[in-house]
Design a protein around this motif. Structure first.
Motif, PDB file in Angstrom:
ATOM      1  N   ILE A 328       0.833  -1.204   0.000  1.00 18.92           N
ATOM      2  CA  ILE A 328       0.000   0.000   0.000  1.00 18.92           C
ATOM      3  C   ILE A 328       0.867   1.253   0.000  1.00 18.92           C
ATOM      4  CG2 ILE A 328      -1.704   1.298   1.336  1.00 18.92           C
ATOM      5  CD1 ILE A 328      -2.800  -1.390   2.297  1.00 18.92           C
ATOM      6  N   GLY A 329       1.975   1.227   0.758  1.00 20.30           N
ATOM      7  CA  GLY A 329       2.842   2.390   0.802  1.00 20.30           C
ATOM      8  C   GLY A 329       3.525   2.683  -0.523  1.00 20.30           C
ATOM      9  N   SER A 330       3.770   1.657  -1.329  1.00 27.11           N
ATOM     10  CA  SER A 330       4.431   1.858  -2.624  1.00 27.11           C
ATOM     11  C   SER A 330       3.471   2.307  -3.707  1.00 27.11           C
ATOM     12  CB  SER A 330       5.116   0.558  -3.068  1.00 27.11           C
ATOM     13  OG  SER A 330       6.041   0.108  -2.106  1.00 27.11           O
ATOM     14  N   LEU A 331       2.172   2.100  -3.508  1.00 27.07           N
ATOM     15  CA  LEU A 331       1.208   2.335  -4.574  1.00 27.07           C
ATOM     16  C   LEU A 331       1.183   3.795  -5.015  1.00 27.07           C
ATOM     17  CD1 LEU A 331      -1.078   1.377  -6.401  1.00 27.07           C
ATOM     18  CD2 LEU A 331      -2.659   1.733  -4.495  1.00 27.07           C
ATOM     19  N   GLY A 332       1.195   4.734  -4.051  1.00 27.76           N
ATOM     20  CA  GLY A 332       1.081   6.143  -4.407  1.00 27.76           C
ATOM     21  C   GLY A 332       2.220   6.621  -5.285  1.00 27.76           C
ATOM     22  N   VAL A 333       3.459   6.225  -4.953  1.00 28.77           N
ATOM     23  CA  VAL A 333       4.592   6.645  -5.763  1.00 28.77           C
ATOM     24  C   VAL A 333       4.585   5.924  -7.106  1.00 28.77           C
ATOM     25  CG1 VAL A 333       7.084   6.997  -5.718  1.00 28.77           C
ATOM     26  CG2 VAL A 333       5.828   6.896  -3.589  1.00 28.77           C
ATOM     27  N   LEU A 334       4.142   4.674  -7.133  1.00 32.81           N
ATOM     28  CA  LEU A 334       4.058   3.935  -8.400  1.00 32.81           C
ATOM     29  C   LEU A 334       3.120   4.618  -9.378  1.00 32.81           C
ATOM     30  CD1 LEU A 334       3.931   0.108  -7.579  1.00 32.81           C
ATOM     31  CD2 LEU A 334       5.581   1.299  -9.016  1.00 32.81           C
ATOM     32  N   VAL A 375      12.804  10.027  -7.380  1.00 36.58           N
ATOM     33  CA  VAL A 375      11.786   9.307  -6.619  1.00 36.58           C
ATOM     34  C   VAL A 375      12.405   8.378  -5.584  1.00 36.58           C
ATOM     35  CG1 VAL A 375       9.993   7.548  -6.813  1.00 36.58           C
ATOM     36  CG2 VAL A 375       9.980   9.482  -8.360  1.00 36.58           C
ATOM     37  N   VAL A 376      13.460   7.640  -5.957  1.00 37.31           N
ATOM     38  CA  VAL A 376      14.099   6.729  -5.006  1.00 37.31           C
ATOM     39  C   VAL A 376      14.686   7.517  -3.841  1.00 37.31           C
ATOM     40  CG1 VAL A 376      16.039   5.149  -4.695  1.00 37.31           C
ATOM     41  CG2 VAL A 376      14.523   4.896  -6.670  1.00 37.31           C
ATOM     42  N   ASN A 377      15.329   8.636  -4.130  1.00 40.89           N
ATOM     43  CA  ASN A 377      15.874   9.466  -3.066  1.00 40.89           C
ATOM     44  C   ASN A 377      14.764   9.982  -2.152  1.00 40.89           C
ATOM     45  OD1 ASN A 377      18.174  10.749  -1.875  1.00 40.89           O
ATOM     46  ND2 ASN A 377      17.451  12.689  -2.691  1.00 40.89           N
ATOM     47  N   THR A 378      13.629  10.358  -2.754  1.00 38.73           N
ATOM     48  CA  THR A 378      12.491  10.827  -1.965  1.00 38.73           C
ATOM     49  C   THR A 378      11.974   9.725  -1.050  1.00 38.73           C
ATOM     50  OG1 THR A 378      11.836  12.366  -3.712  1.00 38.73           O
ATOM     51  CG2 THR A 378      10.159  11.774  -2.103  1.00 38.73           C
ATOM     52  N   LEU A 379      11.871   8.518  -1.576  1.00 38.31           N
ATOM     53  CA  LEU A 379      11.346   7.401  -0.793  1.00 38.31           C
ATOM     54  C   LEU A 379      12.263   7.076   0.382  1.00 38.31           C
ATOM     55  CD1 LEU A 379       8.935   5.427  -0.904  1.00 38.31           C
ATOM     56  CD2 LEU A 379      10.414   3.833  -2.115  1.00 38.31           C
ATOM     57  N   VAL A 380      13.563   7.029   0.131  1.00 32.76           N
ATOM     58  CA  VAL A 380      14.513   6.710   1.198  1.00 32.76           C
ATOM     59  C   VAL A 380      14.482   7.778   2.286  1.00 32.76           C
ATOM     60  CG1 VAL A 380      16.962   6.439   1.740  1.00 32.76           C
ATOM     61  CG2 VAL A 380      16.017   5.344  -0.300  1.00 32.76           C
ATOM     62  N   LEU A 381      14.467   9.045   1.878  1.00 29.76           N
ATOM     63  CA  LEU A 381      14.446  10.128   2.863  1.00 29.76           C
ATOM     64  C   LEU A 381      13.133  10.150   3.644  1.00 29.76           C
ATOM     65  CD1 LEU A 381      16.177  13.040   0.916  1.00 29.76           C
ATOM     66  CD2 LEU A 381      17.125  11.600   2.713  1.00 29.76           C
ATOM     67  N   ALA A 382      12.032   9.787   2.997  1.00 32.99           N
ATOM     68  CA  ALA A 382      10.745   9.758   3.706  1.00 32.99           C
ATOM     69  C   ALA A 382      10.770   8.722   4.822  1.00 32.99           C
ATOM     70  CB  ALA A 382       9.617   9.453   2.717  1.00 32.99           C
ATOM     71  N   TYR A 383      11.292   7.531   4.530  1.00 37.92           N
ATOM     72  CA  TYR A 383      11.376   6.497   5.565  1.00 37.92           C
ATOM     73  C   TYR A 383      12.400   6.879   6.630  1.00 37.92           C
ATOM     74  CZ  TYR A 383       8.446   3.226   2.978  1.00 37.92           C
ATOM     75  OH  TYR A 383       7.395   2.610   2.356  1.00 37.92           O
ATOM     76  N   ARG A 416      11.409  -2.496   3.629  1.00 38.18           N
ATOM     77  CA  ARG A 416      10.302  -1.709   3.079  1.00 38.18           C
ATOM     78  C   ARG A 416      10.810  -0.735   2.007  1.00 38.18           C
ATOM     79  NH1 ARG A 416       5.793  -0.593   6.270  1.00 38.18           N
ATOM     80  NH2 ARG A 416       7.086  -0.896   8.112  1.00 38.18           N
ATOM     81  N   THR A 417      11.910  -0.048   2.310  1.00 38.73           N
ATOM     82  CA  THR A 417      12.444   0.950   1.383  1.00 38.73           C
ATOM     83  C   THR A 417      13.001   0.299   0.122  1.00 38.73           C
ATOM     84  OG1 THR A 417      13.018   2.379   3.248  1.00 38.73           O
ATOM     85  CG2 THR A 417      14.082   2.842   1.153  1.00 38.73           C
ATOM     86  N   LEU A 418      13.818  -0.732   0.288  1.00 35.93           N
ATOM     87  CA  LEU A 418      14.491  -1.327  -0.870  1.00 35.93           C
ATOM     88  C   LEU A 418      13.527  -2.085  -1.763  1.00 35.93           C
ATOM     89  CD1 LEU A 418      17.870  -2.520   0.690  1.00 35.93           C
ATOM     90  CD2 LEU A 418      17.323  -0.384  -0.488  1.00 35.93           C
ATOM     91  N   VAL A 419      12.585  -2.818  -1.179  1.00 33.55           N
ATOM     92  CA  VAL A 419      11.604  -3.534  -2.004  1.00 33.55           C
ATOM     93  C   VAL A 419      10.748  -2.538  -2.786  1.00 33.55           C
ATOM     94  CG1 VAL A 419       9.522  -4.941  -1.894  1.00 33.55           C
ATOM     95  CG2 VAL A 419      11.530  -5.618  -0.607  1.00 33.55           C
ATOM     96  N   GLY A 420      10.285  -1.490  -2.112  1.00 36.24           N
ATOM     97  CA  GLY A 420       9.511  -0.471  -2.824  1.00 36.24           C
ATOM     98  C   GLY A 420      10.316   0.214  -3.906  1.00 36.24           C
ATOM     99  N   SER A 421      11.592   0.484  -3.641  1.00 38.10           N
ATOM    100  CA  SER A 421      12.436   1.147  -4.637  1.00 38.10           C
ATOM    101  C   SER A 421      12.691   0.256  -5.839  1.00 38.10           C
ATOM    102  CB  SER A 421      13.768   1.558  -3.989  1.00 38.10           C
ATOM    103  OG  SER A 421      13.553   2.472  -2.931  1.00 38.10           O
ATOM    104  N   ILE A 422      12.881  -1.041  -5.614  1.00 40.11           N
ATOM    105  CA  ILE A 422      13.068  -1.964  -6.748  1.00 40.11           C
ATOM    106  C   ILE A 422      11.821  -1.966  -7.625  1.00 40.11           C
ATOM    107  CG2 ILE A 422      13.334  -4.399  -7.375  1.00 40.11           C
ATOM    108  CD1 ILE A 422      15.093  -4.702  -4.861  1.00 40.11           C
TER     109      ILE A 422
END
Length: 466
Positions: A328-334, A375-383, A416-422
């Motif tokens: 669910i957390g990855s859906l919005g960025v996807l 986007v990946v940088n944004t995701l990592v910094l958010a977590y 959570r971060t790495l799986v979503g980023s992949i």
């Protein structure tokens, strides 16, 4: 006499309901003096027409998928969260509204606000705080219950000088109610009431979205409401009822994806390609998340909140709940990545209709690489921002990076971060390739030929008179 060049004709889409291209609509007059041109765009933006055959192929994939999603929602629909007896712990307690009606300063020692340890040891932080509380000045707040069966009842709350939450006269607060406690101890202040500033901030957000996005913004807000409705009415109650968290998350996230994307971007082939790219990426995230959560022995039960959930509902699979949160957390960025990539391919095709699928892919993937980096940088910094207090604790303890990463609390965030980023990285080439194939599939047909702009004639033409 030299004839003037005629303006290119606007292509039409024979498959659209109105008989013309939904992308743009305009009228031009250029063969008479004083000629002018004007045009306007429809709300869902330019989209190159695709053949009827391709539309059937896309529909053959998405219609069964959408039907399976909504059938799954109907089968797993919980009908509300299950009832249980409140424990009075954490969030699982009765609360009412209250107001601080009076505030007086008192000596902390006179109200026994805190006790120094029997040994008199003040070398520990607890001992020092207890001694400071005894020698300091406390506040005695009179709080009036503003809701519930005891509305109008008053009680006292002692606020120590070093407490993180200080009370002020007239302040609205949230009070906890413990019916089994002695009458004088049934009510206590647990938080302040933040409803007004939060509601005002939400109103400013909605206004900004509508002012800038106009009708797109309105549809985006409606899609946001629908997403929260699916989350609160289906996903959370279904998990509490005992349904498999992963299955519930996949069905719920798919429903949110379908409704939000088509509502915001229109029922078009372009949106359908974005849906397909998002779906493939979600499946990849689900598979990788399931593999590495099991392999790393992540239980999902790492703090007070998850421990309380497990205590109240022991049948819930906490590791499955963790995986559901990843999806669910990855859906919005996807959604953001796939829609952007699909739009980039469509715009490139509109700019150069003769470009083939390979050229479209190469051009659009260059845009995607920039998007991936940000986007990946944004995701990592958010977590990292969400886990900042935890990281500070490890820093205070002088823990090594290896021991920090190995702890389950941090390992959860890493997975959570790495799986979503992949999944995000994979969504760019997948969506770009799908969009390039679809948008250029009938580029040699009559519709595509009509979209090729005619080059302007050289030489000296007769100058128009004004």
């Amino acid at each position: 006499m030299t004839s003037l060049p005629q303006p290119p004709t606007t292509p039409t889409d024979p498959h659209s309901p109105t008989g013309h291209d939904h992308a743009s609509h305009g009228h031009a007059t250029g063969g008479s003096p004083g000629g002018h041109s004007h045009g306007h765009s429809h709300g869902h933006g330019p989209a190159a027409p695709v053949s009827k055959h391709l539309r059937k192929v896309i529909a053959a994939v998405l219609i069964p998928f959408a039907a399976a999603v909504f059938v799954g929602m109907a089968v797993l629909w919980p009908g509300g969260a299950p009832a249980h007896e409140r424990t009075g712990v954490g969030f699982d307690r009765q609360t009412q509204q209250g107001t601080v009606v009076a505030l007086a300063k008192v000596d902390c020692k006179s109200v026994n606000a805190s006790q120094v340890p029997p040994t008199g040891d003040t070398s520990t932080p607890e001992g020092r705080e207890a001694q400071a509380a005894q020698t300091g000045e406390c506040k005695k707040a009179t709080v009036e219950v503003a809701s519930g069966p005891d509305k109008g009842r008053a009680f006292f709350e002692i606020v120590q000088p070093g407490a993180p939450r200080q009370l002020e006269k007239g302040q609205e607060v949230v009070v906890a109610y413990a019916p089994d406690a002695p009458r004088d101890l049934q009510y206590s202040v647990v938080d302040v009431n933040r409803k007004l500033p939060l509601a005002l901030l939400a109103g400013i957000f909605a206004l900004a979205v509508v002012v800038v996005g106009r009708m797109r913004g309105v549809f985006a807000l409606v899609a946001l409401v629908v997403s929260f409705a699916i989350l609160t009415l289906f996903i959370l109650p279904a998990i509490l009822q005992g349904s498999n968290p992963l299955l519930v998350a996949v069905i719920g996230a798919s429903a949110i994806m379908l409704i939000a994307l088509y509502m915001c971007h229109g029922l078009t082939a372009r949106t359908s390609v974005a849906v397909l790219g998002t779906l493939v990426s979600l499946l990849l995230i689900g598979l990788l998340g399931s593999l590495f959560i099991d392999w790393a022995f992540l239980s999902g039960n790492t703090d007070d909140n998850t421990g309380l959930i497990h205590g109240l509902y022991p049948h819930i699979d906490m590791s499955g709940l963790l995986l559901a949160g990843v999806i669910i957390g990855s859906l919005g960025v996807l959604d953001d990545v796939t829609v952007t990539q699909t739009s980039a391919v469509w715009e490139l095709h509109q700019a150069d209709p003769a470009m083939g699928p390979r050229g479209l892919y190469r051009a659009a993937i260059r845009i995607g690489r920039d998007h991936i980096a940000s986007v990946v940088n944004t995701l990592v910094l958010a977590y990292a921002g969400a886990a900042l207090p935890l990281l500070l604790l490890f820093s205070i303890a002088n823990s090594s990076m290896g021991s920090v990463a190995n702890s389950e609390l941090v390992a959860e965030e890493i997975v959570r971060t790495l799986v979503g980023s992949i999944g995000l990285v994979a969504s760019v080439p997948v969506t770009t390739a799908l969009a390039a194939l679809v948008v250029s599939a009938d580029r040699t047909g009559p519709s595509a030929a009509a979209t090729v702009p005619q080059p302007a004639r050289g030489g000296r033409g007769r100058r128009r008179k004004r």
